[in-house]
Motif scaffolding. Sequence first.
Motif, mmCIF file in Angstrom:
data_model
loop_
_atom_site.group_PDB
_atom_site.id
_atom_site.type_symbol
_atom_site.label_atom_id
_atom_site.label_comp_id
_atom_site.label_asym_id
_atom_site.label_seq_id
_atom_site.Cartn_x
_atom_site.Cartn_y
_atom_site.Cartn_z
ATOM 1 N N UNK A 49 1.050 -0.531 0.412
ATOM 2 C CA UNK A 49 -0.002 0.220 -0.132
ATOM 3 C C UNK A 49 1.153 1.058 0.130
ATOM 4 N N UNK A 50 1.824 1.518 0.475
ATOM 5 C CA UNK A 50 2.955 2.639 0.170
ATOM 6 C C UNK A 50 3.630 2.765 -1.236
ATOM 7 N N UNK A 51 3.192 1.978 -1.783
ATOM 8 C CA UNK A 51 3.438 1.656 -3.612
ATOM 9 C C UNK A 51 2.052 1.727 -4.403
ATOM 10 N N UNK A 52 2.647 2.329 -5.898
ATOM 11 C CA UNK A 52 1.176 2.105 -6.769
ATOM 12 C C UNK A 52 1.661 0.839 -7.288
ATOM 13 N N UNK A 73 -2.055 -9.808 -4.650
ATOM 14 C CA UNK A 73 -2.679 -9.054 -5.933
ATOM 15 C C UNK A 73 -2.899 -8.363 -5.938
ATOM 16 N N UNK A 74 -2.909 -6.566 -5.536
ATOM 17 C CA UNK A 74 -3.730 -5.549 -5.420
ATOM 18 C C UNK A 74 -5.262 -5.438 -5.962
ATOM 19 N N UNK A 75 -5.252 -5.978 -7.190
ATOM 20 C CA UNK A 75 -7.006 -5.777 -7.633
ATOM 21 C C UNK A 75 -7.427 -7.388 -6.990
ATOM 22 N N UNK A 76 -6.612 -7.637 -7.222
ATOM 23 C CA UNK A 76 -7.381 -9.514 -6.301
ATOM 24 C C UNK A 76 -7.323 -9.683 -5.281
ATOM 25 N N UNK A 137 21.192 -18.655 -0.837
ATOM 26 C CA UNK A 137 19.618 -17.597 -1.702
ATOM 27 C C UNK A 137 18.612 -18.628 -1.588
ATOM 28 N N UNK A 138 17.343 -18.257 -0.708
ATOM 29 C CA UNK A 138 16.602 -19.112 0.056
ATOM 30 C C UNK A 138 15.475 -18.708 -0.740
ATOM 31 N N UNK A 139 15.083 -17.237 -1.825
ATOM 32 C CA UNK A 139 14.675 -17.005 -2.450
ATOM 33 C C UNK A 139 13.964 -15.707 -2.505
ATOM 34 N N UNK A 140 13.517 -14.871 -3.155
ATOM 35 C CA UNK A 140 13.100 -12.832 -3.388
ATOM 36 C C UNK A 140 12.458 -12.827 -2.550
ATOM 37 N N UNK A 141 11.963 -11.323 -2.260
ATOM 38 C CA UNK A 141 11.717 -10.182 -1.897
ATOM 39 C C UNK A 141 10.720 -9.814 -2.633
ATOM 40 N N UNK A 142 9.976 -9.512 -3.881
ATOM 41 C CA UNK A 142 9.896 -8.456 -4.954
ATOM 42 C C UNK A 142 8.603 -8.131 -5.193
ATOM 43 N N UNK A 143 7.997 -6.737 -5.726
ATOM 44 C CA UNK A 143 7.466 -6.050 -6.084
ATOM 45 C C UNK A 143 7.058 -6.302 -7.558
ATOM 46 N N UNK A 144 6.043 -6.187 -8.454
ATOM 47 C CA UNK A 144 5.980 -6.284 -9.791
ATOM 48 C C UNK A 144 4.852 -5.964 -9.848
ATOM 49 N N UNK A 153 10.973 4.562 -5.751
ATOM 50 C CA UNK A 153 9.677 4.252 -4.336
ATOM 51 C C UNK A 153 9.684 2.833 -3.836
ATOM 52 N N UNK A 154 10.773 2.428 -3.615
ATOM 53 C CA UNK A 154 10.719 0.893 -3.506
ATOM 54 C C UNK A 154 12.375 1.085 -2.380
ATOM 55 N N UNK A 155 13.468 1.386 -2.804
ATOM 56 C CA UNK A 155 14.497 1.774 -3.224
ATOM 57 C C UNK A 155 15.256 0.519 -2.352
ATOM 58 N N UNK A 156 14.868 -0.831 -2.612
ATOM 59 C CA UNK A 156 15.439 -2.360 -2.967
ATOM 60 C C UNK A 156 16.923 -2.037 -3.210
#
Length: 164
Positions: A49-52, A73-76, A137-144, A153-156
Amino acid sequence: MGVAEDHVEAQSSAIPAYERLKSRGDATRPGPAALRAEGLREALASLLQRTDYRFIGIWRFEDGKANAAVHYDRENPDVLTAQEVPDTATYCCFVRESHAPFMTPNALVDERLAQHPARAQVLTYCRVPLMDSAGTILGTLCHYDLVPRDPQQIRSDRTQIRRR
């Protein structure tokens, strides 16, 4: 506390919860009760919610596949999982191979992705590695998202998550 600091704090608290889900043998498809009990999905939704961006998730690699351990999923918001895909068909492979964050604001104009199979579908991507204390590496945290977005806006680019 700013968005970047909130992001780091939320990411740091996500790892122990993810490990608890994983240790139950149910990390790739946790049920609604497990997610409510852990609060991880809700924490990711709050972070989103802190991003678009439309999507956020914790993805892991297993047997040549990328699986969403937790997905929002923001839309679902009622959809709890994302489709399992070959790990080479996601941008996760860049994170896994480099042990570093990876981002693209628009895959269609990013020359690094000229031949990538996800290029036409996933246009914006911002991921950080999730690692154990040994650097595995166990995995990833992602925005997409399916449309171009500003990854700043994420500054990853300054964030890596290590489990202690």
